[in-house]
Design an enzyme around this catalytic site. Structure first.
Site, PDB file in Angstrom:
ATOM      1  N   THR A 219      -0.646  -3.100   1.079  1.00 23.37           N
ATOM      2  CA  THR A 219      -1.486  -4.019   1.854  1.00 23.37           C
ATOM      3  C   THR A 219      -0.603  -5.094   2.473  1.00 23.37           C
ATOM      4  OG1 THR A 219      -3.226  -3.680   0.237  1.00 23.37           O
ATOM      5  CG2 THR A 219      -3.485  -5.542   1.748  1.00 23.37           C
ATOM      6  N   GLY A 238      -0.358   4.383  -5.565  1.00 24.32           N
ATOM      7  CA  GLY A 238      -1.195   3.394  -4.900  1.00 24.32           C
ATOM      8  C   GLY A 238      -0.409   2.363  -4.109  1.00 24.32           C
ATOM      9  N   HIS A 239      -1.138   1.584  -3.358  1.00 23.15           N
ATOM     10  CA  HIS A 239      -0.508   0.657  -2.417  1.00 23.15           C
ATOM     11  C   HIS A 239       0.169  -0.521  -3.122  1.00 23.15           C
ATOM     12  CE1 HIS A 239      -4.693  -1.422  -1.784  1.00 23.15           C
ATOM     13  NE2 HIS A 239      -4.664  -0.745  -2.896  1.00 23.15           N
ATOM     14  N   GLY A 240       1.381  -0.776  -2.677  1.00 23.47           N
ATOM     15  CA  GLY A 240       2.110  -1.920  -3.201  1.00 23.47           C
ATOM     16  C   GLY A 240       2.731  -1.670  -4.566  1.00 23.47           C
TER      17      GLY A 240
END
Lengths: 353, 353, 353
Positions: A219, A238-240
């Site tokens: 993000t 997952g993101h980050g």
């Protein structure tokens, strides 16, 4: 294929021979399948009894205590020696030198280094930069401004979204997706609003990504796969999230967003790790584990929810005894109630007139 | 990128400022990474102590009770405000306007709407219909008679099998597969016979499908992904299953065939839901849960097998105590047996001559 | 579409009619959705009460004891009869006869059999051999020296790595990957060294592979998917693993390397099987099971860790009672301690002066 004597192989891997050092070795095979000219290996004691029947010309082992008439190559780290010999005898995949296909689509503003092989129907978008010695297979898509280092292999149908940065000697297997948007939505009055994902994915040197993996872009911060880490097939990151260097994530592992993992962690197949936690260094996580809390350096955990492995192995293995435990409790209750009622009578006795 | 004052941002999201409303905001960053010109946000209390050290120029929060010298933007729904500001400052992905590539293959009988961008090596089959403003990336395959609404984004290497219907503003991430045959076989005398799958997949408006997902077409009825629902990466949806509107299915979730799910459900990563059951509205299912029975409206379940979350959180967390529980039962048994034998002696005493 | 009378259908499947054998049947539909001209079927008793309300013109059932006014087709194996009728009325997918597209890339040294249909942007590499009657969809990649039998269907964006061997009538769904390197690394001094994977993948006749699957090639031995086996979507098969004939592996199953599975096994969705074990014949493994030990012929197991299903169904279902069991043990302990102390006093009493 080159032929070597067992003695030459032992010298090559820094091991020693027990038995005939002059046997000729041409290739490698499992104990069960090996024949004349094959070298096999024994690192899993499950297969030890196959030593008696193998027709291999030699076997790599870690200790010379095993009883067998087969010539042995004794190496301190037999699996490492096996790898070295595999590379020596068989080598890694040979890639056809196709040059830059006229059927590939390479943007005028993309830069492709020396000695690259770009296959038909690969697409390299505006501003992308591909280093030297890279191989990009058919229908792989390199998004805008993606940076790829030297000597990378991008297999067919891989998609790398814009802006991701790939190091050197990275291998990305077929149908993997790198840099799709993170699963980030703000829910408001029953609607889910997409949050722009302005981080990207950074894959450091010497990483291998399995077939069909999905690695989300961050993000705000980048998603990072650390140097030398290896991901099996169908892994979701997952993101980050930051995976440290030299980790092994087996097939179908899922790591949710904003989690950090240290170096040299091993995560078993289908394990899941929730978001926003910290996994330390040298952590081992069992297959199918469900990790919901941070885990300190050097810990070994398993189970869902994941707990210390020593405790967990016994505890999860005892679920099968729940019916009899419950029955025991029921019986004990009845017995104790009876004892209590007798005791009550006893206690009352003196009060009797 | 536009620069806004904190006051302007607060007005934009309907919040209010505590501190200097004139600080200039250029972009967004996490508390830990933010610097001058960045706005950050705090919605997860885990990160609250970072307020003391952040170098962000402002922070979006949900309440003004936090102690910090940083200018605050106080919003009723801070994550929603964060999303609004992300869109304002950074915007969503900008797609290159490539028009209709001559290297795409578009059937003569396919219809492509106005202002579409069809990339190289995309294939649009006979009878397919693509609405206005769609973007179809390289090597995406649109099967025969597929219908796609307006303003959709189909990322590289997506495959949509024949006859599926995609709504408006749908996003399908790379390597996802829509409409493959359902896993339907009639087993007879040890052979598995494929059953024609004559349903299709219907994806309603505003859905986003993650990378590498597989959504099977129905045997007889259509498989439906309801309006506004979002699927993470590597999600598997079985044939004839109906996911209601505004659901969130996190990465690696699997829902077997002929199951129905209501609206506004949230399913955690790697959870599995068996076929032929009904999940109500507003249901929350924990990560890795195994749902084997229908779940009523508003329930929260977790664990495998999945049970009510309040009960389940405690129950699954207690598996670790099984060894000591079993030991306790063993000890109690011995003690009770001793007590019973003593009692037996007591009871016998009066009978003694 | 052809129209048949119920009597004709009954004759076709070797069943018998109860009610009007002259009703015209045009297509198949579920009990809930069927209308005039539709035949439906009942094999799951969950749906039995829908017999009262269905508007189907006929229903296929397994026994004639059901009460309904709808004409019935009674068949010994109603699901098999349903399959036969589906094939008769609707048929399997019709593939457009595209011939050999000039936009496909077929190596001069590849051989393509008669009556094949090779779509745009498919790539068939050096030395590959494709049998007769095969369909290869856009952007599928057939690696060097891959052998494909007759009448196979390779859907879009499938990748088959070099040297793999595919039998006859094999179906590989979109975005599946066949023959990527096994997850084999020798770890030495903190680094993970890739081991050449010199086995390949052998897919026998009549296999269907789901969308997005990943099937690794073997390190030394081949990975084998046995004749007639069917894999759901997003299944991961490890290197050197052998799946026997006529197995069903539901979506998201993972089988680690060097495991063998017999014939006619059924593995539920998301189940995981560790490496180097042997699963017998006719084994059934529950959804989400975690199989960590070899399983004998005919066994039914479930849970993680997986245990015998009869025991496991009760045992895993009792996890929910752990809090009350633990509370019971606590109470029992207190009660027994009190009893023991009373008993102690009793025992002491005689000693009192």
């Amino acid at each position: 294929m080159p032929t070597k004597t067992l003695g030459e192989l032992a010298e090559y891997v820094g091991g020693r021979v027990r038995g005939d050092a002059n046997v000729q070795i041409r290739s490698a095979a499992t104990l069960g399948r090996a024949g004349k000219g094959d070298i096999s290996f024994l690192t899993n004691e499950k297969y030890e009894r196959q030593l008696a029947t193998t027709r291999a010309s030699a076997v790599i082992v870690g200790k010379d205590t095993v009883t067998t008439s087969v010539p042995l190559l004794i190496a301190e780290d037999p699996y490492y020696a096996f790898m070295q010999i595999m590379v020596l005898l068989h080598g890694h995949r040979k890639h056809k030198k196709v040059g830059i296909s006229s059927r590939a689509m390479i943007s005028d503003s993309a830069k492709v280094g020396a000695d690259c092989h770009i296959h038909d129907f690969a697409t390299i978008s505006d501003g992308a930069k591909v280093g030297d010695g890279c191989i990009i297979y058919p229908c792989a898509h390199i998004g805008e401004n993606v940076q790829i280092g030297n000597d990378c292999i991008i297999y067919p149908n891989v998609t790398i979204y814009e802006g991701c940065r790939i190091g050197n000697r990275v291998i990305i297997n077929a149908n993997a997706t790198i840099g799709e948007d993170g699963f980030g939505f703000a829910s408001h009055n029953g609607m889910h609003y997409k949050i722009p994902q302005i981080g990207c994915v950074v894959i450091e040197d010497d990483v291998e990504i399995g077939a069909g993996c999905g690695i989300e872009r961050g993000t705000l911060n980048d998603t990072i796969i650390g140097q030398g880490s290896k991901l099996g097939d169908l892994v979701a990151i997952g993101h980050g999230t930051k995976i440290g260097p030299h980790c092994l994530l087996v097939a179908q592992v899922g790591v949710a967003g904003s989690t950090t993992m240290g170096h040299h962690c091993i995560v078993g197949g289908q394990a899941g790790i929730v978001g926003h936690i910290a996994i330390g260094n040298n952590v081992a996580i069992g297959a199918q584990a469900g990790v919901i809390n941070s885990v300190g350096d050097g810990k070994v955990v398993l189970g869902a929810p994941a707990i210390d492995a020593n405790q967990g192995k016994r505890a999860y293995g005892m679920i099968r005894y729940l019916p009899e435990m419950r029955q025991s409790i029921r019986e004990l209750r009845e017995q104790v109630e009876r004892l209590l009622s007798v005791e009550g009578q006893d206690n009352n006795r003196p009060e009797e007139p």
